[in-house]
Design an enzyme around this catalytic site. Structure first.
Site, PDB file in Angstrom:
ATOM      1  N   CYS A 144       6.691  38.840 -29.342  1.00 14.21           N
ATOM      2  CA  CYS A 144       6.919  37.701 -30.236  1.00 14.21           C
ATOM      3  C   CYS A 144       8.383  37.747 -30.670  1.00 14.21           C
ATOM      4  O   CYS A 144       8.820  38.733 -31.247  1.00 14.21           O
ATOM      5  CB  CYS A 144       6.047  37.794 -31.480  1.00 14.21           C
ATOM      6  SG  CYS A 144       4.441  38.581 -31.226  1.00 14.21           S
ATOM      7  N   GLU A 206       8.052  29.015 -38.256  1.00 17.17           N
ATOM      8  CA  GLU A 206       8.396  28.928 -36.841  1.00 17.17           C
ATOM      9  C   GLU A 206       7.700  27.774 -36.145  1.00 17.17           C
ATOM     10  O   GLU A 206       6.563  27.422 -36.463  1.00 17.17           O
ATOM     11  CB  GLU A 206       7.993  30.223 -36.122  1.00 17.17           C
ATOM     12  CG  GLU A 206       8.746  31.445 -36.612  1.00 17.17           C
ATOM     13  CD  GLU A 206       8.422  32.679 -35.795  1.00 17.17           C
ATOM     14  OE1 GLU A 206       9.324  33.530 -35.660  1.00 17.17           O
ATOM     15  OE2 GLU A 206       7.272  32.816 -35.308  1.00 17.17           O
TER      16      GLU A 206
END
Length: 290
Positions: A144, A206
């Site tokens: 990630c 995000e």
């Protein structure tokens, strides 16, 4: 898995993947927003350059922060986007993860989450290192991170910039050579927008690209980034979820991974096994999840 081999620093790894950089100002500059969202080469920014210390809320970087993480926080420039995933500027990783900045300025940055399966259709998970600024020691999907504000990672066509970034970070974090994860083998399935505080100071906001890939790879974790790794099948993941929900063994999952698990993962796992992942792709929509 015992992690005893220390890999070169993330900066060294990144240098192997770096292409030509656009002529940007210092990475330490404060938030940069663009008047134009057109082609990368034509964008102009109004910038005032200050020292690294002045980019942090409160005036100075955290003295207690791990040296590797501190360097990445100030050197890495994340891509700022609006809620429709249109590029509007760039900002330091540090400022992009300060909840004060996120809340006051609504900073939203582009990210990606890789889900790597082996040919036994087991999913590779990682436990984030104890020195990570956000969500240390939580279990999450394979990798990630963020595409950076550089030419090779700003390419929107077929999410190529994000896929280039994913290949770079799999090398940085897990020591997976680029040739083991060809860019054209990543399948972007969808995008999601979420916000999640990590503690009182740090958090995430995000627009996350979810990338799936099925490959048998060698894994050599970088201990600056990763505390542990393991492959899980469906039943093993369900048992991990049970333990997390029961508060057993101090296990925690990252918020973005939990969102993917709860909303998408198990139905997509069917497509992984059938070889029909592209049929599941939906890159037109952005899922706003909480």
């Amino acid at each position: 898995m015992s992690l005893t081999t220390r890999l070169p620093s993330p900066a060294l790894f990144s240098s192997r993947c770096r292409r030509k950089f656009p002529p940007f100002p210092s990475h330490a500059a404060p938030v940069r927003r663009f008047a134009s969202r057109r082609a990368f080469g034509s964008v102009r920014a109004s910038v005032s350059v200050r020292s690294p210390a002045s980019t942090a809320v409160g005036g100075a970087p955290d003295a207690a922060m791990d040296a590797v993480q501190r360097r990445l926080m100030f050197e890495d420039e994340c891509i700022l986007v609006d809620k429709n995933d249109q590029v509007i500027g760039h900002e330091s990783k540090y400022n992009c993860h300060l909840m004060e900045k996120i809340e006051k300025e609504n900073l939203l940055h582009r990210a990606f989450s890789v889900f790597l399966f082996n040919t036994k259709y087991e999913l590779l998970l990682q436990q984030r290192s104890a020195t990570k600024v956000t969500f240390p020691l939580v279990w999450t999907n394979t990798c990630c991170s963020h595409p950076l504000y550089r030419e090779s990672e700003l390419i929107d066509e077929n999410a190529l910039g994000v896929r280039n970034a994913a290949q770079r970070k799999l090398l940085d974090e897990l020591g997976i050579p680029s040739e083991d994860v060809p860019v054209d083998q990543f399948i972007p399935l969808t995008r999601m927008l979420y916000k999640a505080p990590s503690d009182g100071k740090w958090g995430e906001h995000e627009l996350d690209y979810l990338l799936f890939i099925v490959r048998d790879v060698g894994v050599h974790p970088n201990p600056d980034e990763v505390a542990d790794v393991k492959y899980v099948n469906r039943e093993q993941l369900k048992e991990l979820l049970r333990k997390v929900d029961a508060g057993e063994e101090g296990l925690k999952l990252s918020p973005w991974f939990r969102l993917v698990v709860d909303n998408f993962l198990f139905k997509w796992w069917d497509h992984v096994e059938k070889g029909t992942l592209k049929e599941a792709a939906d890159m037109e929509n952005i899922h706003k999840l909480t």
